[in-house]
Motif scaffolding. Structure first.
Motif, PDB file in Angstrom:
ATOM      1  N   ASN A   1       0.830  -1.209   0.000  1.00 59.82           N
ATOM      2  CA  ASN A   1       0.000   0.000   0.000  1.00 59.82           C
ATOM      3  C   ASN A   1       0.861   1.255   0.000  1.00 59.82           C
ATOM      4  O   ASN A   1       1.946   1.267   0.574  1.00 59.82           O
ATOM      5  N   GLY A   2       0.349   2.313  -0.632  1.00 61.72           N
ATOM      6  CA  GLY A   2       0.941   3.639  -0.491  1.00 61.72           C
ATOM      7  C   GLY A   2       1.989   4.039  -1.509  1.00 61.72           C
ATOM      8  O   GLY A   2       2.470   5.163  -1.476  1.00 61.72           O
ATOM      9  N   MET A   3       2.355   3.160  -2.417  1.00 66.43           N
ATOM     10  CA  MET A   3       3.369   3.513  -3.410  1.00 66.43           C
ATOM     11  C   MET A   3       2.713   4.249  -4.568  1.00 66.43           C
ATOM     12  O   MET A   3       1.700   3.800  -5.095  1.00 66.43           O
ATOM     13  N   THR A   4       3.286   5.402  -4.956  1.00 68.48           N
ATOM     14  CA  THR A   4       2.654   6.213  -6.002  1.00 68.48           C
ATOM     15  C   THR A   4       3.593   6.652  -7.119  1.00 68.48           C
ATOM     16  O   THR A   4       3.126   7.212  -8.106  1.00 68.48           O
ATOM     17  N   CYS A   5       4.913   6.418  -6.974  1.00 68.52           N
ATOM     18  CA  CYS A   5       5.830   6.982  -7.966  1.00 68.52           C
ATOM     19  C   CYS A   5       7.132   6.184  -8.048  1.00 68.52           C
ATOM     20  O   CYS A   5       7.331   5.221  -7.315  1.00 68.52           O
ATOM     21  N   GLY A   6       8.008   6.630  -8.909  1.00 68.70           N
ATOM     22  CA  GLY A   6       9.300   5.987  -9.081  1.00 68.70           C
ATOM     23  C   GLY A   6      10.158   6.026  -7.824  1.00 68.70           C
ATOM     24  O   GLY A   6      10.908   5.089  -7.550  1.00 68.70           O
ATOM     25  N   HIS A   7      10.056   7.103  -7.058  1.00 67.43           N
ATOM     26  CA  HIS A   7      10.813   7.178  -5.808  1.00 67.43           C
ATOM     27  C   HIS A   7      10.359   6.075  -4.856  1.00 67.43           C
ATOM     28  O   HIS A   7      11.165   5.444  -4.181  1.00 67.43           O
ATOM     29  N   CYS A   8       9.059   5.845  -4.813  1.00 67.42           N
ATOM     30  CA  CYS A   8       8.502   4.784  -3.956  1.00 67.42           C
ATOM     31  C   CYS A   8       9.081   3.427  -4.354  1.00 67.42           C
ATOM     32  O   CYS A   8       9.515   2.652  -3.500  1.00 67.42           O
ATOM     33  N   THR A   9       9.062   3.138  -5.643  1.00 69.28           N
ATOM     34  CA  THR A   9       9.569   1.842  -6.107  1.00 69.28           C
ATOM     35  C   THR A   9      11.054   1.702  -5.815  1.00 69.28           C
ATOM     36  O   THR A   9      11.504   0.627  -5.429  1.00 69.28           O
ATOM     37  N   SER A  10      11.795   2.776  -5.971  1.00 73.88           N
ATOM     38  CA  SER A  10      13.239   2.737  -5.680  1.00 73.88           C
ATOM     39  C   SER A  10      13.490   2.447  -4.204  1.00 73.88           C
ATOM     40  O   SER A  10      14.371   1.650  -3.866  1.00 73.88           O
ATOM     41  N   ALA A  11      12.732   3.094  -3.335  1.00 71.44           N
ATOM     42  CA  ALA A  11      12.927   2.909  -1.897  1.00 71.44           C
ATOM     43  C   ALA A  11      12.625   1.476  -1.481  1.00 71.44           C
ATOM     44  O   ALA A  11      13.391   0.852  -0.723  1.00 71.44           O
ATOM     45  N   VAL A  12      11.527   0.909  -1.983  1.00 71.79           N
ATOM     46  CA  VAL A  12      11.158  -0.462  -1.638  1.00 71.79           C
ATOM     47  C   VAL A  12      12.164  -1.445  -2.228  1.00 71.79           C
ATOM     48  O   VAL A  12      12.615  -2.371  -1.545  1.00 71.79           O
TER      49      VAL A  12
END
Length: 72
Positions: free
Chosen positions: A9-20
């Motif tokens: 839940n909560g991922m919305t952008c490329g930064h989110c995918t990079s962090a995970v």
């Protein structure tokens, strides 16, 4: 080789995918992380590992990145 898919839940952008991705690749044995981003809802995170995946460790890695696994 083990592959598992988790809903996050909560991922919305490329930064989110990079962090995970960064946090999950720190886990022992993880060889690949791919993410099907769904900015309007729950994203699918596919984790491939040479070792068995520990769901608690995956949950903690996703939490460390600032997101949460969806309830199963």
């Amino acid at each position: 080789m083990t592959t598992a898919t988790y809903s996050v839940n909560g991922m919305t952008c490329g930064h989110c995918t990079s962090a995970v991705t960064e946090e999950l690749t720190k886990l022992d044995g993880v060889t690949e992380v791919t993410i099907d981003l769904n900015a309007g809802g729950t994203s699918a995170v596919h984790v491939t590992s040479a070792d068995a995946l520990d769901e608690t460790a995956v949950r903690e890695a996703v939490d460390e990145a600032g997101y949460e696994l969806a309830a199963s």
